[in-house]
Design an enzyme around this catalytic site. Structure first.
Site, mmCIF file in Angstrom:
data_model
loop_
_atom_site.group_PDB
_atom_site.id
_atom_site.type_symbol
_atom_site.label_atom_id
_atom_site.label_comp_id
_atom_site.label_asym_id
_atom_site.label_seq_id
_atom_site.Cartn_x
_atom_site.Cartn_y
_atom_site.Cartn_z
ATOM 1 N N GLU A 73 2.534 -0.849 4.680
ATOM 2 C CA GLU A 73 2.157 0.538 4.183
ATOM 3 C C GLU A 73 3.575 1.420 3.976
ATOM 4 O O GLU A 73 4.438 1.180 4.799
ATOM 5 C CB GLU A 73 1.446 1.218 5.180
ATOM 6 C CG GLU A 73 -0.113 0.619 5.506
ATOM 7 C CD GLU A 73 -0.862 1.520 4.460
ATOM 8 O OE1 GLU A 73 -0.703 2.172 3.734
ATOM 9 O OE2 GLU A 73 -2.295 1.008 4.727
ATOM 10 N N HIS A 92 -2.476 -2.770 -3.376
ATOM 11 C CA HIS A 92 -3.956 -2.726 -2.844
ATOM 12 C C HIS A 92 -4.880 -2.469 -4.070
ATOM 13 O O HIS A 92 -5.933 -3.150 -3.814
ATOM 14 C CB HIS A 92 -3.926 -1.339 -1.910
ATOM 15 C CG HIS A 92 -5.176 -1.564 -0.921
ATOM 16 N ND1 HIS A 92 -5.304 -0.324 -0.124
ATOM 17 C CD2 HIS A 92 -6.006 -2.416 -0.804
ATOM 18 C CE1 HIS A 92 -6.405 -0.535 0.504
ATOM 19 N NE2 HIS A 92 -6.783 -1.899 0.212
ATOM 20 N N HIS A 105 0.851 -1.114 0.114
ATOM 21 C CA HIS A 105 0.049 -0.238 -0.030
ATOM 22 C C HIS A 105 0.711 1.278 0.069
ATOM 23 O O HIS A 105 2.174 1.172 0.236
ATOM 24 C CB HIS A 105 -0.858 0.088 1.196
ATOM 25 C CG HIS A 105 -1.518 -0.978 1.757
ATOM 26 N ND1 HIS A 105 -3.042 -1.185 1.560
ATOM 27 C CD2 HIS A 105 -1.166 -2.142 2.290
ATOM 28 C CE1 HIS A 105 -3.315 -2.463 1.786
ATOM 29 N NE2 HIS A 105 -2.321 -3.332 2.280
ATOM 30 N N TYR A 106 0.273 2.559 -0.287
ATOM 31 C CA TYR A 106 0.867 3.807 0.032
ATOM 32 C C TYR A 106 -0.082 4.220 1.276
ATOM 33 O O TYR A 106 -1.261 3.937 1.285
ATOM 34 C CB TYR A 106 1.094 4.571 -0.924
ATOM 35 C CG TYR A 106 -0.014 5.273 -1.967
ATOM 36 C CD1 TYR A 106 -1.190 5.660 -1.168
ATOM 37 C CD2 TYR A 106 0.337 5.460 -3.326
ATOM 38 C CE1 TYR A 106 -2.530 5.962 -2.005
ATOM 39 C CE2 TYR A 106 -0.944 5.896 -3.830
ATOM 40 C CZ TYR A 106 -2.044 6.396 -3.258
ATOM 41 O OH TYR A 106 -2.903 6.947 -4.111
ATOM 42 N N THR A 107 0.528 5.075 2.131
ATOM 43 C CA THR A 107 -0.034 5.801 3.014
ATOM 44 C C THR A 107 -1.376 6.533 2.708
ATOM 45 O O THR A 107 -2.258 6.611 3.583
ATOM 46 C CB THR A 107 0.770 6.153 4.072
ATOM 47 O OG1 THR A 107 1.716 7.047 3.501
ATOM 48 C CG2 THR A 107 1.684 5.393 4.912
ATOM 49 N N ASP A 158 -3.457 2.246 -4.810
ATOM 50 C CA ASP A 158 -1.969 2.389 -4.471
ATOM 51 C C ASP A 158 -1.480 0.760 -4.530
ATOM 52 O O ASP A 158 -2.183 0.057 -4.649
ATOM 53 C CB ASP A 158 -2.188 2.715 -2.967
ATOM 54 C CG ASP A 158 -3.146 1.904 -1.947
ATOM 55 O OD1 ASP A 158 -4.187 1.727 -2.341
ATOM 56 O OD2 ASP A 158 -2.585 1.466 -0.835
#
Length: 232
Positions: free
Chosen positions: A92, A134, A27-29, A144
């Site tokens: 993340e 994700h 994921h990215y945050t 993401d």
């Protein structure tokens, strides 16, 4: 448990797994900075978490024990699995994301992320096809880690599927046949347009238009072969 150096900021947001670990979800945050993202993931009010966070400076933060089911994927599906949280480790990666100023992932961050991925993949024997973003597992909701994420770098290290580039052949599928093939590959096609965009974001990030064209068909056909051929 990994021996990789990290700090702990534990989250209360987890429960028991119902499936063995067979996937890794990146994921990215999608928040302005690392501190706000970590605070949110550690807050009982958020009802979200991840096993690890990797900052842009290369710091790894452990938030949920790998034996537990972190709440990172939400409503998701991949290759027949609907409880993706139970079957996966979630990482993340700190990045503002598309809402807050999406940008490339720094070298220091990737330098910390790659050994972490390698360690997890080796311990759980996760296949390259189950190292996903994700957006791959929730195409209708998420984008993401996004089109700037260097999947090719992971692929060269055999930590992700390569983008097929060699001997590509357009099978001339109808759009319906393409969607069936995309479902066979692993995607949830309940929202077809979103699934096509997610596929492009992962395997043809230079052109994300949601149009099923010859290049998309050729890439997907190659991915369905026993050994995808790619420069990576």
């Amino acid at each position: 448990m990994t021996d990789i150096p990290m700090i702990e900021t534990l989250s209360p947001n987890f429960d028991d797994r119902k499936l063995p670990v067979s996937m890794l979800v990146l994921h990215y945050t999608g928040m302005p900075d690392a501190a706000s993202a970590i605070d949110w993931l550690a807050s009982p009010e958020s009802k979200v978490s991840a096993h690890y966070v990797v900052t842009e400076e290369g710091q790894i933060v452990r938030m949920v024990d790998e034996a537990k089911r972190a709440w990172h994927a939400g409503r998701a599906h991949w290759r027949g699995t609907d409880d993706v949280n139970s079957a996966s480790i979630g990482i993340e990666i700190v990045n503002p994301g598309h809402e807050w100023g999406y940008r490339p992932f720094p070298e220091a961050q990737m330098g910390a992320l790659i050994p972490l991925i390698h360690d997890i993949v080796q311990r759980y024997r996760i296949t390259r096809g189950n190292i996903v973003g994700h957006s791959d597992v929730a195409p209708a909701r998420k984008q993401d880690p996004g089109e700037l994420f260097p999947w090719g770098t992971l692929a060269r290290l055999r930590l992700a599927l390569p983008r097929p580039t060699k001997n590509l052949m357009d099978p001339l599928w109808t759009d319906s046949a393409f969607m069936l093939a995309l479902e066979r590959f692993g995607y949830d096609i309940a929202e077809p347009d979103a699934a096509v965009v997610a596929f492009q974001r992962r395997f043809r990030p230079e052109l994300i238009d949601g149009v099923i064209d010859g290049e998309c068909r050729a890439i997907l056909l190659a991915l369905l072969l026993p050994k995808p051929q790619g420069d990576d």
